[in-house]
Design a protein around this motif. Structure first.
Motif, PDB file in Angstrom:
ATOM      1  N   GLN A 285      91.258 -76.805  15.857  1.00  0.00           N
ATOM      2  CA  GLN A 285      91.748 -77.662  14.768  1.00  0.00           C
ATOM      3  C   GLN A 285      92.815 -76.961  13.933  1.00  0.00           C
ATOM      4  O   GLN A 285      93.733 -77.604  13.414  1.00  0.00           O
ATOM      5  N   ALA A 286      92.729 -75.620  13.792  1.00  0.00           N
ATOM      6  CA  ALA A 286      93.672 -74.886  12.946  1.00  0.00           C
ATOM      7  C   ALA A 286      95.109 -75.082  13.415  1.00  0.00           C
ATOM      8  O   ALA A 286      96.035 -75.214  12.606  1.00  0.00           O
ATOM      9  N   GLU A 287      95.313 -75.118  14.741  1.00  0.00           N
ATOM     10  CA  GLU A 287      96.665 -75.300  15.274  1.00  0.00           C
ATOM     11  C   GLU A 287      97.211 -76.679  14.900  1.00  0.00           C
ATOM     12  O   GLU A 287      98.383 -76.829  14.534  1.00  0.00           O
ATOM     13  N   GLN A 288      96.338 -77.705  14.989  1.00  0.00           N
ATOM     14  CA  GLN A 288      96.782 -79.059  14.680  1.00  0.00           C
ATOM     15  C   GLN A 288      97.053 -79.226  13.181  1.00  0.00           C
ATOM     16  O   GLN A 288      98.027 -79.880  12.785  1.00  0.00           O
ATOM     17  N   ILE A 289      96.187 -78.641  12.357  1.00  0.00           N
ATOM     18  CA  ILE A 289      96.343 -78.769  10.911  1.00  0.00           C
ATOM     19  C   ILE A 289      97.661 -78.146  10.455  1.00  0.00           C
ATOM     20  O   ILE A 289      98.378 -78.692   9.608  1.00  0.00           O
ATOM     21  N   ARG A 290      98.004 -76.982  11.013  1.00  0.00           N
ATOM     22  CA  ARG A 290      99.261 -76.328  10.624  1.00  0.00           C
ATOM     23  C   ARG A 290     100.449 -77.232  10.935  1.00  0.00           C
ATOM     24  O   ARG A 290     101.393 -77.341  10.131  1.00  0.00           O
ATOM     25  N   GLU A 291     100.399 -77.930  12.082  1.00  0.00           N
ATOM     26  CA  GLU A 291     101.495 -78.850  12.418  1.00  0.00           C
ATOM     27  C   GLU A 291     101.567 -80.005  11.439  1.00  0.00           C
ATOM     28  O   GLU A 291     102.647 -80.442  11.041  1.00  0.00           O
ATOM     29  N   LEU A 292     100.406 -80.514  11.037  1.00  0.00           N
ATOM     30  CA  LEU A 292     100.380 -81.670  10.142  1.00  0.00           C
ATOM     31  C   LEU A 292     100.862 -81.332   8.734  1.00  0.00           C
ATOM     32  O   LEU A 292     101.349 -82.200   8.012  1.00  0.00           O
ATOM     33  N   THR A 293     100.711 -80.058   8.304  1.00  0.00           N
ATOM     34  CA  THR A 293     101.185 -79.664   6.971  1.00  0.00           C
ATOM     35  C   THR A 293     102.700 -79.469   6.937  1.00  0.00           C
ATOM     36  O   THR A 293     103.293 -79.424   5.851  1.00  0.00           O
ATOM     37  N   LEU A 294     103.325 -79.336   8.138  1.00  0.00           N
ATOM     38  CA  LEU A 294     104.762 -79.030   8.269  1.00  0.00           C
ATOM     39  C   LEU A 294     105.105 -77.705   7.598  1.00  0.00           C
ATOM     40  O   LEU A 294     106.247 -77.461   7.204  1.00  0.00           O
ATOM     41  N   TYR A 295     104.105 -76.828   7.442  1.00  0.00           N
ATOM     42  CA  TYR A 295     104.323 -75.507   6.848  1.00  0.00           C
ATOM     43  C   TYR A 295     104.974 -74.600   7.872  1.00  0.00           C
ATOM     44  O   TYR A 295     104.616 -74.640   9.046  1.00  0.00           O
TER      45      TYR A 295
END
Length: 627
Positions: A285-295
């Motif tokens: 999930q960490a990989e997907q969350i980082r993409e969703l934050t656009l950080y």
């Protein structure tokens, strides 16, 4: 004696500025708040865990209880209801925030952590899919009153498709990746980086995803929110919580493995099949969350008001909301709150000053009335009429004097506010040292002294009381610049003092300083109102035809032909009613005329030149002829 009283009055006002602090002072005891999550503990909320574990909340003097989205008996908690009912102070939501705002009103979003919605629809990779039209030919898993279904409906409507052609199932149904493998459904809703996708990949089920954003539905994902009542009650606490939370998110995204290892020790997730799956799931999930934050491309927590308005309009099309929404109230803006507070406080101070001035006027009026009453008994009828005319003339002069004073006090009050705000910020951030404090107090005293002198200076500017004297023009320029120093620096204006001759002028020193002040202040206002990368004010002092000249040049665009004939008229101004009185240049011209001089102006490249031409000494004054 009267000047001493005025100085004491303004010293009291400065003391009130210092004592009255618009920001909440931190107490020794921590503020305790509750954060309500949307689901069970998982990396989706890692930033809030990191803010707690790394001490960011403690640094902001906050103690936070982070509650999962499900109770121990697997009862799902609605974050918006928990916050609105007062059982939590902050919550995590998305479209449900807009739905609750439409129903009850009173919510305020703070930070949009996920810049993209995580909602995704999964389909077997072997099923052809080219556009949302293809969904109408498939078996689609839908639940009644499901937040995931909102984006499906919006995507279909955006393509001109009526969502009602697809059947809706029971709201308690739970979707699994096996539903596609077993041919129960062709399409099921889920989350990018969610449990359905995790187990599908782990078990080798090849699914492809349909993302609403690919078809024009650009919704925000997880967003931190609270109530407007909480914001109005304690905006400082809301800002401290937001600031610490975003620091936590930055740490979590930069150090995901460290946070996941700590999560494994602290939490579990009953939706997962084993404890081992908990760490694997959070890594996935960490990989997907980082993409969703656009950080780090987009600032963590960035809020685009236009996108939230567009989300709300999409919900309107679905007839899920129907009331208007006030985005200024719905979106938390700490800087705007502080600015409004400062404006309110300044208005209160101005009201106090007006009351003092009105009290003074009333006292003078009563005094004049009593004297006039005694005069009636002693003078003949025609003398009484003359006295009445004189009385009315004095009132008119007094009104003009008060208008002048109010005009001259406005900028020093603004500068005092800037000095005090800078002192406050320096104190809050631990940057306040003795040198800066004494320097700020010195500038404040200078402003107070200047405001006190203004009362006498402008009371007699039409008929000067002081005797003419020789004075250095540079001293008057320095005095005006010392008062405007904060304003010049705050607005990033470059000041150039060049070609300075040690010239003396013959006239009224204090009133000449006031003229310099008025013209510089006009240049500052003009530069602030335009968009120019480099803003410049240049001051020159030189001899011209045996006269003392002070020339002030700016690059603010110059004076338009439409108003050039009126700029020295009384009460003529191009500013808003609240920003100008139209007396500045009128008084400047009157003062220079009383010194047997004149003001000469001209438009130059990119700006305007104002030349103050006065006699250099007593002899020149006697022989002086204006051009």
């Amino acid at each position: 004696m009267r000047k001493n009283k005025i100085s004491l009055l303004f010293s009291f006002i400065i003391l009130m500025f210092i004592i009255w602090n618009p920001r909440k002072t931190h107490c020794e005891t921590q503020d305790k708040v509750v954060l309500q999550l949307r689901w069970n503990h998982q990396f989706q909320f890692a930033g809030y865990y990191a803010a707690d574990w790394m001490g960011y909340y403690a640094d902001e003097n906050i103690e936070v209880e982070i509650r999962p989205g499900c109770t121990k008996d697997n009862q799902v908690l609605n974050a918006t209801e928990e916050v609105l009912e007062g059982r939590a102070d902050f919550g995590i939501g998305s479209t449900d925030i807009l739905l609750a705002e439409d129903e009850k009103k009173g919510l305020c979003i703070i930070s949009s952590v996920l810049q993209r919605s995580a909602i995704t629809f999964f389909i077997d990779e072997n099923i052809p899919f080219l556009s949302p039209v293809d969904i109408t030919k498939l078996k689609v898993g839908r639940r009644k009153n499901d937040l995931l279904d909102i984006e499906l409906q919006a995507m279909l409507i955006n393509e001109g498709i009526d969502p009602s052609i697809l059947p809706i199932g029971d709201e308690n149904e739970k979707f699994k990746s096996e539903d596609i493998i077993n041919d129960k459904y062709d399409v099921i809703p889920g989350y990018l980086g969610g449990i359905i996708e995790f187990y599908a990949r782990k078990e080798g089920n090849n699914l492809k995803s349909i993302k609403p954003i690919d078809y024009g539905i650009d919704f925000y994902g997880d967003t931190l929110f609270t109530t407007r009542d909480f914001v109005l009650k304690d905006p400082e606490l809301v800002e401290r919580f937001r600031r610490a939370s975003m620091k936590g998110w930055e740490y979590a995204l930069e150090n995901p493995h460290e946070i996941i290892e700590r999560m494994e020790k602290e939490f579990s997730n009953p939706e997962l099949k084993s404890e081992k799956d908990f760490m694997d799931y959070n890594r996935f999930q960490a990989e997907q969350i980082r993409e969703l934050t656009l950080y780090p491309i987009v600032n963590l927590g960035n809020i685009n008001v236009y996108r939230w308005e567009k989300m709300y309009n999409n919900l309107k099309k679905l007839e899920l909301v129907d009331k208007p929404i006030n985005m200024d109230e719905f979106v938390f803006n700490y800087e705007k709150i502080l600015l409004n507070r400062s404006k309110i406080f300044i208005k209160r101070i101005i009201k106090i000053l007006i009351i003092i001035l009105l009290g003074t006027i009333i006292f003078f009026v009563i005094n004049l009335f009593n004297k006039n009453k005694e005069l009636k008994k002693e003078l003949e009828e025609n003398k009484r009429k003359e006295a009445l005319i004189l009385y009315q003339a004095r009132l008119a002069a007094m009104g003009e004097m008060i208008g002048n004073i109010a005009h001259q006090w406005r900028q020093p009050l603004n500068n005092l506010n800037l000095i005090l705000s800078n002192l406050q910020d320096s104190y809050n951030y631990g940057e306040l040292d003795s040198e800066y404090l004494h320097s700020s107090i010195g500038r404040g005293h200078l402003l107070i002294k200047q405001m006190s002198n203004t009362i006498d200076d402008f009371r007699y500017y039409l008929n000067p009381k002081n005797k003419k004297e020789n004075f250095y023009i540079l001293d008057s320029v320095k005095l005006a610049l010392s008062i405007l120093e904060e304003n010049i620096r705050f607005n990033n204006i470059t000041l150039i003092v060049d070609e300075i001759d040690s010239l003396t002028a013959y006239g009224y020193k204090n009133q000449y300083s006031q003229v310099i002040y008025n013209i510089l202040n006009n240049s500052i206002d003009a530069l602030v109102s335009i968009k120019r990368e480099e803003k410049i004010i240049k001051i020159l002092i030189y001899d011209e035809n045996h006269r003392a000249v002070c020339e002030i040049i700016d690059n603010a665009g110059g004076i338009s032909n439409e108003i050039k004939e009126n700029i020295f008229d009384a009460y003529f101004t191009t500013k808003n009613n609240s920003d100008g009185t139209g007396l500045g240049l009128y008084m400047a011209k009157t003062i220079i005329n009383n010194m047997n001089g004149f003001i000469q102006w001209s438009n130059i490249k990119d700006g305007v030149s104002m030349k103050l031409v006065v006699p250099k000494g007593r002899l020149e004054d006697a022989e002086y002829e204006k051009p």
